[in-house]
Design an enzyme around this catalytic site. Structure first.
Site, PDB file in Angstrom:
ATOM      1  N   GLU A 140      84.378  51.001 100.251  1.00 15.71           N
ATOM      2  CA  GLU A 140      83.399  49.909 100.250  1.00 15.71           C
ATOM      3  C   GLU A 140      82.269  50.174 101.242  1.00 15.71           C
ATOM      4  OE1 GLU A 140      86.727  46.429  99.387  1.00 15.71           O
ATOM      5  OE2 GLU A 140      85.529  46.348 101.209  1.00 15.71           O
ATOM      6  N   CYS A 149      77.073  48.393 106.561  1.00 13.84           N
ATOM      7  CA  CYS A 149      78.448  48.466 107.073  1.00 13.84           C
ATOM      8  C   CYS A 149      79.161  49.558 106.278  1.00 13.84           C
ATOM      9  CB  CYS A 149      79.124  47.111 106.869  1.00 13.84           C
ATOM     10  SG  CYS A 149      80.886  47.135 107.200  1.00 13.84           S
ATOM     11  N   CYS A 153      93.739  52.682 105.624  1.00 13.11           N
ATOM     12  CA  CYS A 153      93.803  52.672 107.095  1.00 13.11           C
ATOM     13  C   CYS A 153      95.257  52.735 107.510  1.00 13.11           C
ATOM     14  CB  CYS A 153      93.147  51.412 107.658  1.00 13.11           C
ATOM     15  SG  CYS A 153      93.134  51.373 109.468  1.00 13.11           S
ATOM     16  N   CYS A 159      87.284  44.459 104.864  1.00 12.29           N
ATOM     17  CA  CYS A 159      88.684  44.151 104.630  1.00 12.29           C
ATOM     18  C   CYS A 159      89.236  44.722 103.336  1.00 12.29           C
ATOM     19  CB  CYS A 159      88.910  42.649 104.700  1.00 12.29           C
ATOM     20  SG  CYS A 159      87.435  41.684 104.735  1.00 12.29           S
ATOM     21  N   CYS A 199      94.648  42.239 107.086  1.00  8.99           N
ATOM     22  CA  CYS A 199      93.563  43.072 106.573  1.00  8.99           C
ATOM     23  C   CYS A 199      93.994  43.775 105.287  1.00  8.99           C
ATOM     24  CB  CYS A 199      93.175  44.102 107.631  1.00  8.99           C
ATOM     25  SG  CYS A 199      92.025  45.353 107.036  1.00  8.99           S
ATOM     26  N   LEU A 202      90.309  42.508 119.118  1.00  6.73           N
ATOM     27  CA  LEU A 202      91.386  42.140 120.049  1.00  6.73           C
ATOM     28  C   LEU A 202      92.447  41.256 119.377  1.00  6.73           C
ATOM     29  CD1 LEU A 202      91.801  42.978 122.942  1.00  6.73           C
ATOM     30  CD2 LEU A 202      90.649  40.903 123.688  1.00  6.73           C
ATOM     31  N   HIS A 203      92.066  40.101 118.920  1.00  9.80           N
ATOM     32  CA  HIS A 203      92.899  39.207 118.101  1.00  9.80           C
ATOM     33  C   HIS A 203      94.143  38.626 118.765  1.00  9.80           C
ATOM     34  CE1 HIS A 203      90.355  40.801 115.009  1.00  9.80           C
ATOM     35  NE2 HIS A 203      91.012  41.940 114.879  1.00  9.80           N
ATOM     36  N   GLY A 212      88.903  51.347 107.238  1.00  4.51           N
ATOM     37  CA  GLY A 212      89.356  52.425 108.113  1.00  4.51           C
ATOM     38  C   GLY A 212      89.101  52.190 109.585  1.00  4.51           C
ATOM     39  N   CYS A 257      97.017  46.346 110.154  1.00  4.92           N
ATOM     40  CA  CYS A 257      96.825  44.953 110.600  1.00  4.92           C
ATOM     41  C   CYS A 257      97.243  44.009 109.461  1.00  4.92           C
ATOM     42  CB  CYS A 257      95.373  44.707 111.008  1.00  4.92           C
ATOM     43  SG  CYS A 257      94.862  45.801 112.344  1.00  4.92           S
ATOM     44  N   SER A 310      83.379  49.837 115.636  1.00  5.83           N
ATOM     45  CA  SER A 310      84.407  48.819 115.828  1.00  5.83           C
ATOM     46  C   SER A 310      85.778  49.485 115.786  1.00  5.83           C
ATOM     47  CB  SER A 310      84.289  47.770 114.717  1.00  5.83           C
ATOM     48  OG  SER A 310      85.330  46.827 114.807  1.00  5.83           O
TER      49      SER A 310
HETATM   50  N1  SAH Z   1      89.274  49.329 112.002  1.00  3.69           N
HETATM   51  C1  SAH Z   1      88.217  48.772 112.738  1.00  3.69           C
HETATM   52  C2  SAH Z   1      86.964  48.550 111.924  1.00  3.69           C
HETATM   53  C3  SAH Z   1      87.154  48.037 110.535  1.00  3.69           C
HETATM   54  S1  SAH Z   1      87.764  46.381 110.432  1.00  3.69           S
HETATM   55  C4  SAH Z   1      88.652  47.509 113.435  1.00  3.69           C
HETATM   56  O1  SAH Z   1      89.734  47.007 113.127  1.00  3.69           O
HETATM   57  O2  SAH Z   1      87.916  47.054 114.300  1.00  3.69           O
HETATM   58  C5  SAH Z   1      86.328  45.457 110.958  1.00  3.69           C
HETATM   59  C6  SAH Z   1      86.632  44.062 111.402  1.00  3.69           C
HETATM   60  O3  SAH Z   1      87.065  43.271 110.286  1.00  3.69           O
HETATM   61  C7  SAH Z   1      87.738  43.987 112.443  1.00  3.69           C
HETATM   62  O4  SAH Z   1      87.358  43.189 113.539  1.00  3.69           O
HETATM   63  C8  SAH Z   1      88.864  43.349 111.684  1.00  3.69           C
HETATM   64  O5  SAH Z   1      89.750  42.677 112.509  1.00  3.69           O
HETATM   65  C9  SAH Z   1      88.135  42.452 110.730  1.00  3.69           C
HETATM   66  N2  SAH Z   1      88.929  42.022 109.583  1.00  3.69           N
HETATM   67  C10 SAH Z   1      89.826  42.729 108.869  1.00  3.69           C
HETATM   68  N3  SAH Z   1      90.375  41.977 107.911  1.00  3.69           N
HETATM   69  C11 SAH Z   1      89.812  40.752 108.013  1.00  3.69           C
HETATM   70  C12 SAH Z   1      89.964  39.528 107.308  1.00  3.69           C
HETATM   71  N4  SAH Z   1      90.815  39.429 106.285  1.00  3.69           N
HETATM   72  N5  SAH Z   1      89.202  38.500 107.687  1.00  3.69           N
HETATM   73  C13 SAH Z   1      88.332  38.584 108.714  1.00  3.69           C
HETATM   74  N6  SAH Z   1      88.155  39.708 109.426  1.00  3.69           N
HETATM   75  C14 SAH Z   1      88.890  40.785 109.076  1.00  3.69           C
HETATM   76 FE1  SF4 Z   2      92.513  49.178 109.891  1.00 10.47          FE
HETATM   77 FE2  SF4 Z   2      90.638  47.672 111.081  1.00 10.47          FE
HETATM   78 FE3  SF4 Z   2      91.953  46.795 108.882  1.00 10.47          FE
HETATM   79 FE4  SF4 Z   2      93.215  46.985 111.210  1.00 10.47          FE
HETATM   80  S1  SF4 Z   2      91.483  45.630 110.745  1.00 10.47           S
HETATM   81  S2  SF4 Z   2      94.009  47.687 109.251  1.00 10.47           S
HETATM   82  S3  SF4 Z   2      92.309  48.813 112.065  1.00 10.47           S
HETATM   83  S4  SF4 Z   2      90.581  48.524 108.991  1.00 10.47           S
END
Ligand code: SAH
Ligand code: SF4
Length: 375
Positions: free
Chosen positions: A111, A124, A131, A355, A138, A239-240, A183, A135, A215
């Site tokens: 994407e 973006c 990945c 995502c 995600c 961070l989360h 990723g 998470c 990021s």
């Molecule tokens: N892997 C890196 C960059 C890609 S994800 C990272 O995790 O930072 C980019 C951002 O999208 C991250 O902050 C991630 O937490 C957020 N993200 C992923 N899935 C999401 C979702 N379902 N809703 C909102 N933010 C999400």
């Molecule tokens: Fe990978 Fe970022 Fe998604 Fe976490 S939020 S699984 S690090 S892409």
């Protein structure tokens, strides 16, 4: 005058090498070894990176360069291009965000998102297919890891976005880049840095390094390496969670790099570079959105030049986003403690990127445009 004598390239037994994978110097050296003179290498690199040309055969190059291209670039030849095909496109209802599903040369689908709000044009990009970090909220993390992207595949996404922008408004320039697609960029460090060097090269795309944000989920060695190498990009840390437990429940990678280690790395990064760090926080109901969590986050960030970005959840895997009132309560606690804290706009990246959700989305055919549909 020396001529491009690289016609010996011909048909290759090796898999083709993507010309988009090569930074300016490497490109010039490799083509010199092929007998291409530096001037022609420069013309070709500019055509690829500054002008975003994909049809090299159709260009008005001087005859020696034209001959080298005909003999060396294309199916079954020594060199290829990264020209991802658009599999699908969705647009936000305000038309300011366009999300592309792009097919890479080997069939992998990733994407890329072009965003045009607040008067700024931002792309973006993805850095991996899938990945490895897993998470739980995600969609990309839930797919698992497929492979790293090459530098050329990252560059090609920016080139694609620039081409699209040109069709929307030739006067607008793409000036911002965020590595927030599919990723984990710091898990693919070398290819990502190589791509960013190319993307910020003023002979090509020329996006300023201060307009590029990486990021990361918190790959500690990568954060320290960015600082040691004095990389000029912006850093965002996802961070989360405010305690080891809270974070580990959402971000499995934190079992490898604990919250304590991550915060140490962030402090070190801040001290070494003098740069502000952007902390991303996806608000998830009942998981990380309580006032107590906000108060702990304040303590974690003490002494760091930090900006907190609150991200509304794009619901996946049964998780529910925080209601807006609770989200604003969370924000107030951070602001009261002196930390800049903003909500990321849902119409941008959070509606449409980051995502890996496009494939799961229901597709609605748009009447007006070919192959596109609205969010
Ligand atoms: N892997 C890196 C960059 C890609 S994800 C990272 O995790 O930072 C980019 C951002 O999208 C991250 O902050 C991630 O937490 C957020 N993200 C992923 N899935 C999401 C979702 N379902 N809703 C909102 N933010 C999400
Ligand atoms: Fe990978 Fe970022 Fe998604 Fe976490 S939020 S699984 S690090 S892409």
């Amino acid at each position: 005058m020396p001529v491009c004598a690289g016609l010996h390239s011909g048909v290759s037994e090796q898999p083709p090498r993507s010309l988009h994978d090569l930074g300016f110097s490497e490109f010039a050296d490799l083509l010199a070894a092929e007998g291409v003179i530096p001037h022609h290498a420069k013309v070709l690199w500019r055509a690829l990176h500054r002008d975003g040309v994909l049809d090299l055969a159709g260009q008005e190059f001087l005859p020696p360069l034209k001959r080298w291209v005909a003999a060396s670039v294309g199916p079954g030849k020594a060199f290829s291009l990264d020209a991802p095909a658009v599999v699908d496109e969705i647009r936000s209802t305000d038309g300011l965000t366009r999300k592309f599903l792009l097919r890479l040369n080997d069939g992998q689908v990733i994407e890329t998102v072009l965003m045009g709000y607040d008067g700024r044009q931002t792309v973006c990009v993805s850095t991996q297919a899938g990945c490895a970090m897993g998470c739980v909220f995600c969609a990309t993390g839930q797919m698992g890891f497929v492979r790293h992207l090459r530098a050329g595949e990252i560059v090609a996404q920016v080139l694609h976005a620039r081409r699209v922008l040109k069709t929307i408004d030739p006067n607008k320039r793409l000036r911002n880049l965020v590595l927030m697609g599919m990723g984990e960029p710091l898990h693919n460090y070398d290819a990502v840095m190589q791509a960013l060097e190319m993307i910020s090269d003023v002979r090509g795309i020329g996006i300023g390094p201060s307009k590029i944000a990486i990021s990361t989920v918190g790959v500690v060695p990568g954060i320290l390496r960015l600082a040691d190498e004095g990389r000029p990009f912006r850093l965002a840390v996802s961070l989360h969670g405010s305690t080891e437990e809270e974070r580990a429940a959402l971000v499995p990678a934190s079992k490898r790099w604990s919250l304590a280690l991550l915060m140490d790395a962030c402090r070190k990064y801040g001290e070494t570079t003098g740069k502000r760090i952007f902390f991303e926080w996806t608000l998830i109901a009942g998981k990380n959105d309580s006032p107590e969590t906000a108060a702990r986050l304040v303590e974690l960030l003490r002494g760091i030049d930090a900006h907190v970005n609150l991200i509304p959840l794009n619901p996946t895997g049964g998780f529910v986003g925080t209601a807006s009132q609770a989200g604003h309560g969370f924000q107030k606690i951070l602001i009261a403690a002196g930390f800049p804290c903003t909500f990321r706009q849902r119409r941008g990246i959070d509606v449409a990127a980051g995502c890996g959700m496009l494939r799961a989305e229901k597709r609605v055919k748009s009447a007006q445009s070919q192959g596109s549909h609205e969010l």
